[in-house]
Design a protein around this motif. Structure first.
Motif, PDB file in Angstrom:
ATOM      1  N   ASP A 261       0.822  -1.209   0.000  1.00  0.00           N
ATOM      2  CA  ASP A 261       0.000   0.000   0.000  1.00  0.00           C
ATOM      3  C   ASP A 261       0.858   1.262   0.000  1.00  0.00           C
ATOM      4  O   ASP A 261       0.334   2.376  -0.090  1.00  0.00           O
ATOM      5  CB  ASP A 261      -0.920   0.023   1.225  1.00  0.00           C
ATOM      6  CG  ASP A 261      -1.966  -1.072   1.192  1.00  0.00           C
ATOM      7  OD1 ASP A 261      -2.246  -1.670   2.250  1.00  0.00           O
ATOM      8  OD2 ASP A 261      -2.517  -1.328   0.093  1.00  0.00           O
ATOM      9  N   THR A 262       2.156   1.114   0.099  1.00  0.00           N
ATOM     10  CA  THR A 262       3.059   2.263   0.051  1.00  0.00           C
ATOM     11  C   THR A 262       2.959   2.945  -1.300  1.00  0.00           C
ATOM     12  O   THR A 262       3.145   2.326  -2.348  1.00  0.00           O
ATOM     13  CB  THR A 262       4.508   1.817   0.312  1.00  0.00           C
ATOM     14  OG1 THR A 262       4.612   1.290   1.641  1.00  0.00           O
ATOM     15  CG2 THR A 262       5.474   2.981   0.142  1.00  0.00           C
ATOM     16  N   ALA A 263       2.620   4.233  -1.270  1.00  0.00           N
ATOM     17  CA  ALA A 263       2.398   4.971  -2.516  1.00  0.00           C
ATOM     18  C   ALA A 263       2.131   6.431  -2.183  1.00  0.00           C
ATOM     19  O   ALA A 263       1.989   6.799  -1.019  1.00  0.00           O
ATOM     20  CB  ALA A 263       1.206   4.388  -3.269  1.00  0.00           C
ATOM     21  N   VAL A 264       2.048   7.224  -3.223  1.00  0.00           N
ATOM     22  CA  VAL A 264       1.518   8.576  -3.101  1.00  0.00           C
ATOM     23  C   VAL A 264       0.026   8.498  -3.391  1.00  0.00           C
ATOM     24  O   VAL A 264      -0.377   7.939  -4.414  1.00  0.00           O
ATOM     25  CB  VAL A 264       2.203   9.556  -4.068  1.00  0.00           C
ATOM     26  CG1 VAL A 264       1.608  10.950  -3.919  1.00  0.00           C
ATOM     27  CG2 VAL A 264       3.709   9.590  -3.806  1.00  0.00           C
ATOM     28  N   TYR A 265      -0.767   9.042  -2.486  1.00  0.00           N
ATOM     29  CA  TYR A 265      -2.223   8.962  -2.602  1.00  0.00           C
ATOM     30  C   TYR A 265      -2.782  10.314  -3.044  1.00  0.00           C
ATOM     31  O   TYR A 265      -2.420  11.352  -2.476  1.00  0.00           O
ATOM     32  CB  TYR A 265      -2.825   8.545  -1.263  1.00  0.00           C
ATOM     33  CG  TYR A 265      -2.647   7.073  -0.997  1.00  0.00           C
ATOM     34  CD1 TYR A 265      -1.398   6.548  -0.692  1.00  0.00           C
ATOM     35  CD2 TYR A 265      -3.723   6.194  -1.087  1.00  0.00           C
ATOM     36  CE1 TYR A 265      -1.210   5.191  -0.470  1.00  0.00           C
ATOM     37  CE2 TYR A 265      -3.558   4.833  -0.855  1.00  0.00           C
ATOM     38  CZ  TYR A 265      -2.303   4.345  -0.557  1.00  0.00           C
ATOM     39  OH  TYR A 265      -2.133   2.995  -0.346  1.00  0.00           O
TER      40      TYR A 265
END
Length: 120
Positions: free
Chosen positions: A90-94
């Motif tokens: 789920d690591t990401a830029v949201y």
């Protein structure tokens, strides 16, 4: 001038929860579908879920259906993304986005993103 400003990102341990918020200004949020997307560096941006102007939910990704929830407060002009049972993937830029025509159409406005890192 339309602005969508995300907040709430940060570092969280696997299995943890995080709530992102998007503050909307410059448009009448009640007329727009609001959505959350995410992007991992080097990969394409992917849609997660969307809430329509009449509160209907659209999940672009089945993988988040049991873990993520979207809500909107038209009076406060905010939209939130509650994320539970987070995993390293789920690591990401949201990103928060707004679509005048609805969840199944192109987004008209985008925020600049907030970074979520899931790591122990």
């Amino acid at each position: 001038q339309v602005q969508l400003v995300e907040s709430g990102g940060g570092l969280v341990q696997p299995g943890g929860s995080l709530k992102l918020s998007c503050a909307v200004s410059g448009l009448t949020m009640g007329y727009y579908a609001m959505a959350w997307f995410r992007q991992v560096p080097g990969k394409e941006r992917e849609g997660l879920l969307c809430i329509s102007s009449n509160e209907g939910r659209v999940y672009y990704q089945d993988s988040v259906k049991s873990r993520f929830a979207i809500s909107r407060d038209t009076v406060a002009s905010t939209v939130e993304l509650q994320m539970n049972s987070l995993v390293p993937d789920d690591t990401a830029v949201y990103y928060c986005a707004a679509a005048y025509l609805g969840c199944h159409y192109d987004m008209n406005y985008w925020g600049k993103g907030t970074t979520v890192t899931v790591s122990s």
